[in-house]
Design a protein around this motif. Structure first.
Motif, PDB file in Angstrom:
ATOM      1  N   PRO A   1      41.902  -2.229  70.948  1.00 49.97           N
ATOM      2  CA  PRO A   1      40.954  -3.056  70.187  1.00 49.97           C
ATOM      3  C   PRO A   1      40.937  -2.725  68.700  1.00 49.97           C
ATOM      4  N   THR A   2      41.166  -1.454  68.364  1.00 51.52           N
ATOM      5  CA  THR A   2      41.215  -1.069  66.951  1.00 51.52           C
ATOM      6  C   THR A   2      42.393  -1.740  66.253  1.00 51.52           C
TER       7      THR A   2
ATOM      8  N   GLN B   1      41.843  -5.542  65.949  1.00 52.67           N
ATOM      9  CA  GLN B   1      40.854  -5.867  64.916  1.00 52.67           C
ATOM     10  C   GLN B   1      41.457  -5.710  63.529  1.00 52.67           C
ATOM     11  N   SER B   2      42.286  -4.691  63.338  1.00 53.06           N
ATOM     12  CA  SER B   2      42.965  -4.520  62.044  1.00 53.06           C
ATOM     13  C   SER B   2      43.897  -5.689  61.767  1.00 53.06           C
TER      14      SER B   2
ATOM     15  N   THR C   1      43.543  -8.741  62.936  1.00 56.11           N
ATOM     16  CA  THR C   1      42.643  -9.869  62.655  1.00 56.11           C
ATOM     17  C   THR C   1      42.152  -9.822  61.214  1.00 56.11           C
ATOM     18  N   ASP C   2      41.672  -8.665  60.805  1.00 59.72           N
ATOM     19  CA  ASP C   2      41.130  -8.517  59.450  1.00 59.72           C
ATOM     20  C   ASP C   2      42.220  -8.677  58.391  1.00 59.72           C
TER      21      ASP C   2
ATOM     22  N   SER D   1      37.364 -11.997  71.010  1.00 59.68           N
ATOM     23  CA  SER D   1      36.848 -11.005  70.063  1.00 59.68           C
ATOM     24  C   SER D   1      37.720 -10.849  68.823  1.00 59.68           C
ATOM     25  N   PHE D   2      38.863 -11.543  68.794  1.00 52.79           N
ATOM     26  CA  PHE D   2      39.823 -11.338  67.713  1.00 52.79           C
ATOM     27  C   PHE D   2      40.156 -12.656  67.017  1.00 52.79           C
ATOM     28  N   HIS D   3      41.203 -12.657  66.226  1.00 53.38           N
ATOM     29  CA  HIS D   3      41.540 -13.821  65.418  1.00 53.38           C
ATOM     30  C   HIS D   3      41.765 -15.051  66.295  1.00 53.38           C
TER      31      HIS D   3
ATOM     32  N   PRO E   1      43.358  -2.617  57.866  1.00 53.43           N
ATOM     33  CA  PRO E   1      43.649  -4.017  57.535  1.00 53.43           C
ATOM     34  C   PRO E   1      44.270  -4.146  56.143  1.00 53.43           C
TER      35      PRO E   1
END
Length: 170
Positions: free
Chosen positions: A43-44, A47-48, A50-51, A86-88, A159
């Motif tokens: 998930p980390t 998320q990176s 995505t950001d 939860s992501f992009h 990110p």
């Protein structure tokens, strides 16, 4: 010489559609291998990714972010679809049968193996067959518009690091 990372694959996306590496030609590909039950690294990294895509703004449309599972036994298309919420919104998740995942992991030089049951090692009762962790490589690959390897980043890259690296190839 060029790094021998990447190559052809045919897998199934989170909507159940068959997808191949050729479907992503013309865009940079940001690829991460992991699994939905991963407690931290996956998930980390996602998320990176995505950001980083968001940081790139309109230029981010030239990058396809892809999550390939190393746990096809549990990561069905339906589960992947829920996980990606939860992501992009443009992130694609891919799965397949065990042999397809083994093949794509070898092509991308990814290591993964089911972790030894921590409870059994401690003498506790065996946990459920569905309750396990997977040890796996944690790299975020950046592949070119032609599908060839460009570079990679550690799974814990920020990110900002990802966006800065991607900008060089946009």
């Amino acid at each position: 010489g060029a790094a021998l990372i990447g190559g052809p694959f045919t897998l199934v996306d989170q909507s159940g559609a068959q997808r191949s590496d050729l479907d992503f030609r013309g865009k940079l590909m940001l690829i991460y291998f992991g699994y939905t039950h991963c407690p931290d690294a996956c998930p980390t990294a996602l998320q990176s990714m995505t950001d980083a895509i968001d940081t790139l703004g309109e230029r981010g449309a030239g990058v396809e972010s892809i999550f390939i599972t190393v746990d096809p036994a549990r990561d069905t298309p339906a589960l992947l679809k829920r996980y990606l919420e939860s992501f992009h919104p443009r992130m694609v998740a891919l799965t397949g049968d065990e042999s397809a995942i083994v093949g794509v992991a070898k092509t991308y030089r990814i290591f993964y193996t089911k972790a030894k049951d921590q409870h059994a090692a401690a003498g506790a009762a065996q946990s459920s067959n569905q309750d396990y962790l997977i040890d796996h490589s944690s790299f975020i690959y950046l592949m070119g518009r032609d599908g060839r390897y460009l570079t990679h980043y550690p799974g814990n890259a920020s990110p900002e690091q990802l966006a800065e690296g991607i900008r060089k190839f946009l």
